[in-house]
Scaffold this motif. Structure first.
Motif, PDB file in Angstrom:
ATOM      1  N   ALA A   1     -34.551 -15.691 -15.437  1.00  7.78           N
ATOM      2  CA  ALA A   1     -35.758 -15.512 -16.248  1.00  7.78           C
ATOM      3  C   ALA A   1     -36.520 -16.826 -16.355  1.00  7.78           C
ATOM      4  O   ALA A   1     -37.739 -16.856 -16.231  1.00  7.78           O
ATOM      5  N   ALA A   2     -35.812 -17.917 -16.552  1.00  7.95           N
ATOM      6  CA  ALA A   2     -36.462 -19.224 -16.681  1.00  7.95           C
ATOM      7  C   ALA A   2     -37.147 -19.634 -15.385  1.00  7.95           C
ATOM      8  O   ALA A   2     -38.301 -20.082 -15.392  1.00  7.95           O
ATOM      9  N   SER A   3     -36.468 -19.474 -14.267  1.00 10.02           N
ATOM     10  CA  SER A   3     -37.078 -19.874 -12.999  1.00 10.02           C
ATOM     11  C   SER A   3     -38.261 -18.970 -12.637  1.00 10.02           C
ATOM     12  O   SER A   3     -39.285 -19.434 -12.135  1.00 10.02           O
ATOM     13  N   THR A   4     -38.147 -17.683 -12.940  1.00 11.84           N
ATOM     14  CA  THR A   4     -39.247 -16.760 -12.672  1.00 11.84           C
ATOM     15  C   THR A   4     -40.446 -17.083 -13.553  1.00 11.84           C
ATOM     16  O   THR A   4     -41.590 -17.051 -13.104  1.00 11.84           O
ATOM     17  N   SER A   5     -40.185 -17.424 -14.811  1.00  9.89           N
ATOM     18  CA  SER A   5     -41.296 -17.758 -15.708  1.00  9.89           C
ATOM     19  C   SER A   5     -42.027 -19.003 -15.220  1.00  9.89           C
ATOM     20  O   SER A   5     -43.259 -19.068 -15.288  1.00  9.89           O
ATOM     21  N   LYS A   6     -41.305 -19.978 -14.683  1.00  7.06           N
ATOM     22  CA  LYS A   6     -41.951 -21.179 -14.145  1.00  7.06           C
ATOM     23  C   LYS A   6     -42.821 -20.834 -12.939  1.00  7.06           C
ATOM     24  O   LYS A   6     -43.926 -21.356 -12.785  1.00  7.06           O
ATOM     25  N   GLN A   7     -42.336 -19.944 -12.084  1.00  7.32           N
ATOM     26  CA  GLN A   7     -43.121 -19.528 -10.917  1.00  7.32           C
ATOM     27  C   GLN A   7     -44.392 -18.798 -11.337  1.00  7.32           C
ATOM     28  O   GLN A   7     -45.471 -19.030 -10.786  1.00  7.32           O
ATOM     29  N   LEU A   8     -44.274 -17.919 -12.329  1.00  4.62           N
ATOM     30  CA  LEU A   8     -45.441 -17.179 -12.798  1.00  4.62           C
ATOM     31  C   LEU A   8     -46.428 -18.115 -13.496  1.00  4.62           C
ATOM     32  O   LEU A   8     -47.639 -17.994 -13.319  1.00  4.62           O
ATOM     33  N   ALA A   9     -45.924 -19.055 -14.285  1.00  2.52           N
ATOM     34  CA  ALA A   9     -46.798 -20.019 -14.966  1.00  2.52           C
ATOM     35  C   ALA A   9     -47.561 -20.864 -13.953  1.00  2.52           C
ATOM     36  O   ALA A   9     -48.743 -21.161 -14.135  1.00  2.52           O
ATOM     37  N   ALA A  10     -46.890 -21.227 -12.853  1.00  4.22           N
ATOM     38  CA  ALA A  10     -47.548 -22.018 -11.809  1.00  4.22           C
ATOM     39  C   ALA A  10     -48.694 -21.237 -11.160  1.00  4.22           C
ATOM     40  O   ALA A  10     -49.605 -21.835 -10.586  1.00  4.22           O
ATOM     41  N   ARG A  11     -48.655 -19.916 -11.271  1.00  2.00           N
ATOM     42  CA  ARG A  11     -49.725 -19.063 -10.719  1.00  2.00           C
ATOM     43  C   ARG A  11     -50.779 -18.717 -11.757  1.00  2.00           C
ATOM     44  O   ARG A  11     -51.668 -17.913 -11.510  1.00  2.00           O
ATOM     45  N   GLY A  12     -50.656 -19.283 -12.949  1.00  2.36           N
ATOM     46  CA  GLY A  12     -51.662 -19.085 -13.970  1.00  2.36           C
ATOM     47  C   GLY A  12     -51.338 -18.051 -15.031  1.00  2.36           C
ATOM     48  O   GLY A  12     -52.169 -17.782 -15.891  1.00  2.36           O
ATOM     49  N   PHE A  13     -50.151 -17.467 -14.993  1.00  2.00           N
ATOM     50  CA  PHE A  13     -49.770 -16.514 -16.024  1.00  2.00           C
ATOM     51  C   PHE A  13     -49.355 -17.269 -17.288  1.00  2.00           C
ATOM     52  O   PHE A  13     -48.732 -18.330 -17.193  1.00  2.00           O
ATOM     53  N   MET A  14     -49.701 -16.744 -18.441  1.00  4.14           N
ATOM     54  CA  MET A  14     -49.281 -17.324 -19.715  1.00  4.14           C
ATOM     55  C   MET A  14     -47.943 -16.687 -20.090  1.00  4.14           C
ATOM     56  O   MET A  14     -47.855 -15.463 -20.225  1.00  4.14           O
ATOM     57  N   ILE A  15     -46.931 -17.505 -20.272  1.00  6.21           N
ATOM     58  CA  ILE A  15     -45.603 -16.991 -20.607  1.00  6.21           C
ATOM     59  C   ILE A  15     -45.379 -17.193 -22.104  1.00  6.21           C
ATOM     60  O   ILE A  15     -45.354 -18.318 -22.592  1.00  6.21           O
ATOM     61  N   ALA A  16     -45.205 -16.104 -22.833  1.00  2.72           N
ATOM     62  CA  ALA A  16     -45.040 -16.165 -24.280  1.00  2.72           C
ATOM     63  C   ALA A  16     -43.606 -16.478 -24.676  1.00  2.72           C
ATOM     64  O   ALA A  16     -43.371 -17.166 -25.664  1.00  2.72           O
ATOM     65  N   ASN A  17     -42.656 -15.989 -23.911  1.00  2.00           N
ATOM     66  CA  ASN A  17     -41.253 -16.127 -24.309  1.00  2.00           C
ATOM     67  C   ASN A  17     -40.362 -15.831 -23.107  1.00  2.00           C
ATOM     68  O   ASN A  17     -40.702 -15.007 -22.267  1.00  2.00           O
ATOM     69  N   VAL A  18     -39.229 -16.508 -23.059  1.00  2.00           N
ATOM     70  CA  VAL A  18     -38.212 -16.235 -22.049  1.00  2.00           C
ATOM     71  C   VAL A  18     -36.919 -15.993 -22.811  1.00  2.00           C
ATOM     72  O   VAL A  18     -36.503 -16.827 -23.608  1.00  2.00           O
ATOM     73  N   ALA A  19     -36.308 -14.844 -22.579  1.00  2.00           N
ATOM     74  CA  ALA A  19     -35.115 -14.492 -23.346  1.00  2.00           C
ATOM     75  C   ALA A  19     -34.288 -13.467 -22.589  1.00  2.00           C
ATOM     76  O   ALA A  19     -34.699 -12.982 -21.538  1.00  2.00           O
TER      77      ALA A  19
END
Length: 108
Positions: free
Chosen positions: A17-35
């Motif tokens: 989840a953490a690595s996927t959230s970083k990949q999505l954030a790098a593409r401009g997605f706003m990540i509210a929470n990782v859990a």
């Protein structure tokens, strides 16, 4: 405002989840929470993108980069979507390559 302003909750385990959230954030997605998945439910496929009526457009954006994930509509009242990583998770679709061309050509 960019076209990828999607607030997402990423649910998974084992650091995925953490690595996927970083990949999505790098593409401009706003990540509210990782859990971890709050329902303790195991997703047998690639994953689920959970969304409510206000989040249909946001869900389509997330589904556009997560190969094989399934959209699951629920009754939430916000536009926030949940990406829940499944047991058959695959890497995100590759990001589009920059062409070096201007987004809008100037008129002469």
């Amino acid at each position: 405002t960019g076209s990828r302003e999607v607030e997402a909750l990423i649910r998974g385990k084992d650091g995925l989840a953490a690595s996927t959230s970083k990949q999505l954030a790098a593409r401009g997605f706003m990540i509210a929470n990782v859990a971890n998945e709050p329902n303790k439910k195991t997703i047998a496929g690639v994953g689920e993108v959970r969304y409510g009526p206000q989040g249909e457009a946001q869900a389509k954006l997330v589904l556009g980069v997560v190969r094989g994930a399934k959209g699951v509509k629920d009754a939430r009242k916000t536009a926030v979507v949940d990406l829940v990583i499944g047991t058959k998770w695959v890497p995100l679709k590759p990001a589009p390559a920059a062409t070096g061309l201007p987004a809008c050509p100037e008129s002469s």
